[in-house]
Design a protein around this motif. Structure first.
Motif, PDB file in Angstrom:
ATOM      1  N   SER A  59      94.454 -37.563  72.478  1.00  0.00           N
ATOM      2  CA  SER A  59      93.306 -38.383  72.067  1.00  0.00           C
ATOM      3  C   SER A  59      92.455 -38.802  73.265  1.00  0.00           C
ATOM      4  N   ALA A  60      93.103 -39.124  74.369  1.00  0.00           N
ATOM      5  CA  ALA A  60      92.371 -39.521  75.576  1.00  0.00           C
ATOM      6  C   ALA A  60      91.580 -38.354  76.153  1.00  0.00           C
ATOM      7  N   VAL A  61      92.165 -37.155  76.142  1.00  0.00           N
ATOM      8  CA  VAL A  61      91.445 -35.959  76.622  1.00  0.00           C
ATOM      9  C   VAL A  61      90.212 -35.712  75.759  1.00  0.00           C
ATOM     10  N   VAL A  62      90.382 -35.781  74.445  1.00  0.00           N
ATOM     11  CA  VAL A  62      89.267 -35.558  73.518  1.00  0.00           C
ATOM     12  C   VAL A  62      88.167 -36.596  73.757  1.00  0.00           C
ATOM     13  N   ALA A  63      88.543 -37.856  73.911  1.00  0.00           N
ATOM     14  CA  ALA A  63      87.558 -38.927  74.119  1.00  0.00           C
ATOM     15  C   ALA A  63      86.826 -38.763  75.460  1.00  0.00           C
ATOM     16  N   ALA A  64      87.542 -38.402  76.507  1.00  0.00           N
ATOM     17  CA  ALA A  64      86.911 -38.208  77.820  1.00  0.00           C
ATOM     18  C   ALA A  64      85.935 -37.035  77.777  1.00  0.00           C
ATOM     19  N   HIS A  65      86.311 -35.943  77.111  1.00  0.00           N
ATOM     20  CA  HIS A  65      85.414 -34.789  76.993  1.00  0.00           C
ATOM     21  C   HIS A  65      84.167 -35.169  76.198  1.00  0.00           C
ATOM     22  N   ARG A  66      84.350 -35.930  75.119  1.00  0.00           N
ATOM     23  CA  ARG A  66      83.205 -36.371  74.316  1.00  0.00           C
ATOM     24  C   ARG A  66      82.249 -37.222  75.161  1.00  0.00           C
ATOM     25  N   ALA A  67      82.808 -38.112  75.987  1.00  0.00           N
ATOM     26  CA  ALA A  67      81.970 -38.948  76.854  1.00  0.00           C
ATOM     27  C   ALA A  67      81.225 -38.097  77.872  1.00  0.00           C
ATOM     28  N   ALA A  68      81.891 -37.080  78.420  1.00  0.00           N
ATOM     29  CA  ALA A  68      81.253 -36.203  79.404  1.00  0.00           C
ATOM     30  C   ALA A  68      80.124 -35.401  78.767  1.00  0.00           C
ATOM     31  N   THR A 109      91.778 -41.596  80.413  1.00  0.00           N
ATOM     32  CA  THR A 109      91.235 -42.913  80.078  1.00  0.00           C
ATOM     33  C   THR A 109      90.338 -43.423  81.196  1.00  0.00           C
ATOM     34  N   VAL A 110      90.755 -43.230  82.431  1.00  0.00           N
ATOM     35  CA  VAL A 110      89.916 -43.623  83.574  1.00  0.00           C
ATOM     36  C   VAL A 110      88.603 -42.830  83.549  1.00  0.00           C
ATOM     37  N   ALA A 111      88.691 -41.518  83.260  1.00  0.00           N
ATOM     38  CA  ALA A 111      87.488 -40.693  83.169  1.00  0.00           C
ATOM     39  C   ALA A 111      86.584 -41.182  82.046  1.00  0.00           C
ATOM     40  N   LEU A 112      87.165 -41.529  80.896  1.00  0.00           N
ATOM     41  CA  LEU A 112      86.395 -42.039  79.765  1.00  0.00           C
ATOM     42  C   LEU A 112      85.629 -43.294  80.156  1.00  0.00           C
ATOM     43  N   VAL A 113      86.295 -44.231  80.799  1.00  0.00           N
ATOM     44  CA  VAL A 113      85.655 -45.487  81.206  1.00  0.00           C
ATOM     45  C   VAL A 113      84.548 -45.230  82.230  1.00  0.00           C
ATOM     46  N   ALA A 114      84.775 -44.291  83.133  1.00  0.00           N
ATOM     47  CA  ALA A 114      83.773 -43.979  84.155  1.00  0.00           C
ATOM     48  C   ALA A 114      82.560 -43.258  83.567  1.00  0.00           C
ATOM     49  N   LEU A 115      82.757 -42.468  82.524  1.00  0.00           N
ATOM     50  CA  LEU A 115      81.683 -41.644  81.985  1.00  0.00           C
ATOM     51  C   LEU A 115      80.871 -42.312  80.882  1.00  0.00           C
ATOM     52  N   ALA A 116      81.511 -43.115  80.062  1.00  0.00           N
ATOM     53  CA  ALA A 116      80.840 -43.691  78.892  1.00  0.00           C
ATOM     54  C   ALA A 116      80.174 -45.012  79.235  1.00  0.00           C
ATOM     55  N   ASP A 117      78.974 -45.224  78.695  1.00  0.00           N
ATOM     56  CA  ASP A 117      78.287 -46.501  78.894  1.00  0.00           C
ATOM     57  C   ASP A 117      79.016 -47.620  78.157  1.00  0.00           C
ATOM     58  N   ASP A 118      79.491 -47.313  76.966  1.00  0.00           N
ATOM     59  CA  ASP A 118      80.239 -48.273  76.163  1.00  0.00           C
ATOM     60  C   ASP A 118      81.454 -47.538  75.588  1.00  0.00           C
ATOM     61  N   PRO A 119      82.516 -47.383  76.409  1.00  0.00           N
ATOM     62  CA  PRO A 119      83.636 -46.538  75.988  1.00  0.00           C
ATOM     63  C   PRO A 119      84.368 -47.079  74.761  1.00  0.00           C
ATOM     64  N   VAL A 120      84.680 -46.174  73.858  1.00  0.00           N
ATOM     65  CA  VAL A 120      85.483 -46.496  72.689  1.00  0.00           C
ATOM     66  C   VAL A 120      86.852 -45.881  72.924  1.00  0.00           C
ATOM     67  N   MET A 121      87.836 -46.734  73.123  1.00  0.00           N
ATOM     68  CA  MET A 121      89.190 -46.264  73.399  1.00  0.00           C
ATOM     69  C   MET A 121      89.823 -45.704  72.126  1.00  0.00           C
ATOM     70  N   PRO A 122      90.521 -44.579  72.256  1.00  0.00           N
ATOM     71  CA  PRO A 122      91.206 -44.033  71.071  1.00  0.00           C
ATOM     72  C   PRO A 122      92.311 -44.976  70.599  1.00  0.00           C
ATOM     73  N   ASP A 123      92.506 -45.009  69.297  1.00  0.00           N
ATOM     74  CA  ASP A 123      93.588 -45.825  68.740  1.00  0.00           C
ATOM     75  C   ASP A 123      94.932 -45.223  69.126  1.00  0.00           C
TER      76      ASP A 123
END
Length: 183
Positions: free
Chosen positions: A143-152, A118-132
């Motif tokens: 879900s957090a791993v998938v979202a962080a990888h997508r942002a990267a 989640t920290v990686a997602l917030v750091a990488l994405a301009d407008d992070p969408v948190m997983p439900d």
């Protein structure tokens, strides 16, 4: 990794001194997806400060695991959807005890993985969408791993050549220094 080792960019996790090349570890066979076999001869290094030796594994290989990170990650993703370890094992063609061990070990660390991703997602994405929330610690971490990888991969398209589970292992162990210079 070899380039980082040769240029002194890898440091000892114990004392932060520079790691230097020190031969190779024993050759290993790692089981990949769809019956693929990866043959790996890991690099060894020695700390220039404390003298401790380390085995440096490629991103596709996890310590003390015979299956590749991508296979284990696929099993975790299936388990996060609600399948039991027996069904996951049958789907992947792995032993039930092996898959049960993956899930048990990951569940024990799922909160740390979720938090870090989640920290990686917030750091990488301009407008992070948190997983439900999924309702389980395993599902939330996956879900957090998938979202962080997508942002990267959105920020650095070259990261798309690395599976999300190789990326997760690299991010969690702090070996992201070989990502594109725009980091």
């Amino acid at each position: 990794m070899e380039r980082q080792l040769q240029t002194g960019r890898l440091t000892c996790p114990a004392c932060s001194a520079v790691l230097t090349p020190w031969g190779h570890g024993r050759p290993r066979e790692v089981r990949g997806d769809l019956g693929a076999r990866l043959f790996v001869r890991p690099r060894r290094s020695r700390c220039s400060g404390c003298g401790v030796t380390h085995v440096l594994l490629p991103d596709a290989v996890l310590p003390r695991r015979v299956d590749a990170a991508e296979v284990i990650g696929a099993g975790l993703e299936i388990a996060a959807q609600g399948m039991g370890h027996r069904q996951v094992a049958a789907h992947l063609g792995r032993a039930e005890g092996t898959v049960c061990g993956w899930i048990r070990r990951f569940c024990g660390r799922s909160e740390d993985v979720r938090r870090y991703s989640t920290v990686a997602l917030v750091a990488l994405a301009d407008d992070p969408v948190m997983p439900d929330p999924s309702g389980t610690a395993l599902g939330d971490a996956v879900s957090a791993v998938v979202a962080a990888h997508r942002a990267a991969t959105t920020k650095w398209p070259d990261v798309n050549t690395v599976s999300r589970w190789e990326f997760a292992g690299r991010a969690i162990t702090g070996t992201c220094s070989d990502l594109p210079a725009s980091c």
